[in-house]
Write a protein that holds these residues in place. Structure first.
Motif, PDB file in Angstrom:
ATOM      1  N   GLN A  62     -11.081 -11.030  32.518  1.00 19.62           N
ATOM      2  CA  GLN A  62     -11.269 -10.720  33.896  1.00 19.62           C
ATOM      3  C   GLN A  62     -11.710 -11.982  34.499  1.00 19.62           C
ATOM      4  O   GLN A  62     -11.799 -12.176  35.743  1.00 19.62           O
ATOM      5  CB  GLN A  62     -12.380  -9.887  33.974  1.00 19.62           C
ATOM      6  N   GLY A 104     -11.296  -6.893  40.250  1.00 17.93           N
ATOM      7  CA  GLY A 104     -11.790  -6.918  38.931  1.00 17.93           C
ATOM      8  C   GLY A 104     -11.620  -8.430  38.316  1.00 17.93           C
ATOM      9  O   GLY A 104     -12.044  -8.477  37.024  1.00 17.93           O
ATOM     10  N   TRP A 153     -12.349  -3.681  30.367  1.00 20.08           N
ATOM     11  CA  TRP A 153     -12.842  -4.079  31.900  1.00 20.08           C
ATOM     12  C   TRP A 153     -14.057  -3.381  32.517  1.00 20.08           C
ATOM     13  O   TRP A 153     -13.893  -2.386  32.359  1.00 20.08           O
ATOM     14  CB  TRP A 153     -11.601  -4.193  32.811  1.00 20.08           C
TER      15      TRP A 153
END
Length: 163
Positions: A62, A104, A153
């Motif tokens: 990320q 994200g 994530w």
């Protein structure tokens, strides 16, 4: 990618299927972008990237590619000069913020507002080879568990990280 970047055959890598995206990796897998490989990643996550990911609770994939490059450079320079750099040393000068145009993802921002690196003008030879599409080319890499940092994530609120 394995041949191009001389990744050891012992590193477990696989290409995503047609419908998989970077956040969709399997158990114990993390998406590794080609831009990370360009920055020097060769199968072992740099300890500073692992420490940052653990501290904030997000997956290493990320982090933007420029954040990877910056953290890797800071870690290498610290080792060259004989001092240890951890999350708290990073947070003294920088903070992590969500990337506005790519949900994200998180990037490193300078506390005093100066750019982390000067962006070469477009068309200059040696310019960054991936442009805005750096997150479109990736492979899944199998990691040793327990990693200490999340492998899936997680979206964190719209606030800046840091003290």
């Amino acid at each position: 990618m394995r041949r191009k970047y001389a990744i050891n055959p012992s590193v477990g890598m696989r290409s995503p299927t047609k419908f998989e995206r970077a956040p969709d990796g399997g158990a114990g897998e993390v998406a590794v972008y080609e831009a990370y490989l360009e920055a020097g990643f060769r199968g072992v996550f740099p300890s500073l990237i692992g420490e940052v990911s653990t501290f904030f609770g997000f997956c290493p994939s990320q982090l933007t590619s420029l954040t990877w490059r910056t953290l890797m450079a800071i870690q290498v320079l610290g080792k060259l000069h004989g001092f240890s750099v951890g999350v708290h040393e990073i947070l003294y000068s920088y903070y992590f913020a969500p990337l506005m145009n790519k949900a994200g993802f998180y990037h490193l921002r300078s506390r005093d507002g100066t750019p982390l690196a000067e962006d070469p003008s477009r068309g200059v030879r040696g310019n960054y080879p991936f442009g805005d599409c750096w997150n479109s080319r990736y492979v899944f890499v199998k990691i040793q568990e327990p990693a200490g940092y999340p492998t899936s994530w997680r979206i964190v609120g719209k606030f800046s990280f840091g003290f």
